[in-house]
Design a protein around this motif. Structure first.
Motif, mmCIF file in Angstrom:
data_model
loop_
_atom_site.group_PDB
_atom_site.id
_atom_site.type_symbol
_atom_site.label_atom_id
_atom_site.label_comp_id
_atom_site.label_asym_id
_atom_site.label_seq_id
_atom_site.Cartn_x
_atom_site.Cartn_y
_atom_site.Cartn_z
ATOM 1 N N ASN A 192 3.844 41.693 21.973
ATOM 2 C CA ASN A 192 2.517 41.270 22.393
ATOM 3 C C ASN A 192 2.532 40.642 23.777
ATOM 4 O O ASN A 192 1.772 41.033 24.673
ATOM 5 C CB ASN A 192 1.948 40.309 21.355
ATOM 6 N N GLN A 193 3.399 39.665 23.985
ATOM 7 C CA GLN A 193 3.386 38.886 25.218
ATOM 8 C C GLN A 193 4.061 39.601 26.387
ATOM 9 O O GLN A 193 3.611 39.483 27.526
ATOM 10 C CB GLN A 193 4.080 37.545 24.979
ATOM 11 N N GLY B 262 2.533 43.797 26.203
ATOM 12 C CA GLY B 262 1.089 43.949 26.165
ATOM 13 C C GLY B 262 0.562 44.735 24.990
ATOM 14 O O GLY B 262 -0.539 45.306 25.058
ATOM 15 N N VAL B 263 1.306 44.793 23.898
ATOM 16 C CA VAL B 263 0.838 45.483 22.688
ATOM 17 C C VAL B 263 -0.210 44.603 22.019
ATOM 18 O O VAL B 263 0.033 43.422 21.761
ATOM 19 C CB VAL B 263 2.008 45.752 21.726
ATOM 20 N N SER B 264 -1.366 45.156 21.731
ATOM 21 C CA SER B 264 -2.444 44.369 21.132
ATOM 22 C C SER B 264 -2.141 44.051 19.677
ATOM 23 O O SER B 264 -1.299 44.696 19.034
ATOM 24 C CB SER B 264 -3.766 45.122 21.239
ATOM 25 N N SER B 265 -2.866 43.077 19.136
ATOM 26 C CA SER B 265 -2.657 42.701 17.733
ATOM 27 C C SER B 265 -2.959 43.867 16.805
ATOM 28 O O SER B 265 -2.316 44.032 15.761
ATOM 29 C CB SER B 265 -3.515 41.482 17.381
ATOM 30 N N ASP B 266 -3.925 44.692 17.174
ATOM 31 C CA ASP B 266 -4.266 45.850 16.346
ATOM 32 C C ASP B 266 -3.153 46.900 16.333
ATOM 33 O O ASP B 266 -3.048 47.685 15.390
ATOM 34 C CB ASP B 266 -5.559 46.504 16.844
ATOM 35 N N GLN B 267 -2.341 46.898 17.381
ATOM 36 C CA GLN B 267 -1.270 47.895 17.500
ATOM 37 C C GLN B 267 0.075 47.394 16.979
ATOM 38 O O GLN B 267 1.031 48.165 16.897
ATOM 39 C CB GLN B 267 -1.099 48.291 18.971
ATOM 40 N N SER C 169 5.260 48.759 29.826
ATOM 41 C CA SER C 169 4.216 48.127 29.021
ATOM 42 C C SER C 169 3.637 49.109 28.020
ATOM 43 O O SER C 169 3.822 50.326 28.131
ATOM 44 C CB SER C 169 3.091 47.587 29.917
ATOM 45 N N GLY C 170 2.918 48.552 27.053
ATOM 46 C CA GLY C 170 2.155 49.352 26.117
ATOM 47 C C GLY C 170 2.997 50.110 25.110
ATOM 48 O O GLY C 170 4.217 49.981 25.035
#
Length: 214
Positions: free
Chosen positions: A17-18, A21-26, A65-66
C-alpha cells in the motif's frame, strides 16, 4: 500462504500500500500475487513475507508501482530464486541489482560501458508508465549473444549478488515473462482454495490439535 506469520503478512500489505501504491481494494489480489510466487519457485509466502517490505521500498524508490509492479517484482524474485540457494539470497540479489542502479558508480559504469544515462532512462520509463526495473533488465536481456551479454553484465555489475540476479534474468527472459503473466492473472480465491486443500492434510490437523491444547 496460510502458514505465513500474520505480522509478516501485515507488513507486506503495508509495503504494498505505502510503497507500491496498491489500493485497499486491490490488497487481497496483490497478496494473492505474492503468494503465487511460491507456486512458481521455492519461495513460499511464509518465507517471502518478512523479506518483501525491503524489496518493495527499494523498488518504489526506482519508480515501480501498482499491480504491474507487484507482478514484475514477484516474477523477478521467483526467477532468481530458481537460480540461487535460498529465499534470503533471492531477495538480496534482487536488492543488490536495484541498488547498483541508484549509485553514482553504477550510473558511471552504465555510461562508460553501453553509453546509457541510466538515471534519465529510468525516469523516462517511469514517466511513460513502464516499470523501470523491467526495462533495464530487458535492455540487457535483448543482447542475444550470450558471451556479449555476460561481458556487459560483468562490466556493469561488480559483485556476485547483482551479477547473479541479472545473469539469471538474461538467460531466462522468456520464462520470466511467462511467470509474470501467471502471477498477474492470480485471484484471491487461489488462497482460499489452497487453504481448503491444506485443511484436509494430516499436518494442518495436527497443528489445529496442538493449538487447541495450548
Amino acid at each position: 500462504a496460510y502458514n505465513a506469520d500474520p505480522e509478516a503478512v501485515a507488513k507486506t500489505a503495508f509495503a504494498l500500500n505505502q510503497n507500491l501504491g496498491v489500493s485497499s481494494d486491490q490488497l487481497s489480489t496483490a497478496l494473492a500475487m505474492i503468494a503465487r510466487v511460491g507456486k512458481e519457485s521455492a519461495l513460499p509466502m511464509e518465507k517471502l513475507a518478512p523479506l518483501f517490505p525491503a524489496v518493495a521500498a527499494l523498488s518504489a524508490h526506482l519508480g515501480v508501482s501498482g499491480m504491474q509492479g507487484v507482478a514484475d517484482a514477484g516474477a523477478i524474485l521467483a526467477l532468481i530464486r530458481k537460480n540461487v540457494g535460498s529465499e534470503g539470497a533471492a531477495t538480496a540479489d534482487f536488492r543488490a541489482f536495484m541498488q547498483t542502479l541508484t549509485t553514482g558508480h553504477g550510473r558511471t559504469r552504465f555510461s562508460q560501458s553501453i553509453g546509457l544515462d541510466v538515471e534519465k532512462f529510468i525516469n523516462a520509463e517511469r514517466d511513460n508508465g513502464r516499470d523501470p526495473v523491467m526495462s533495464v533488465l530487458g535492455l540487457i536481456a535483448s543482447i542475444k549473444n550470450p558471451d556479449r551479454r555476460n561481458h556487459v553484465i560483468n562490466e556493469l555489475f561488480v559483485n556476485e549478488q547483482d551479477q547473479s540476479a541479472v545473469a539469471a534474468v538474461g538467460r531466462q527472459w522468456g520464462q520470466l515473462n511467462e511467470i509474470k503473466t501467471r502471477i498477474a492473472g492470480t485471484q484471491p480465491k487461489m488462497i482460499q482454495e489452497d487453504f481448503d486443500t491444506g485443511f484436509q492434510s494430516t499436518l494442518i490437523r495436527l497443528h489445529l490439535f496442538e493449538d487447541a491444547l495450548t
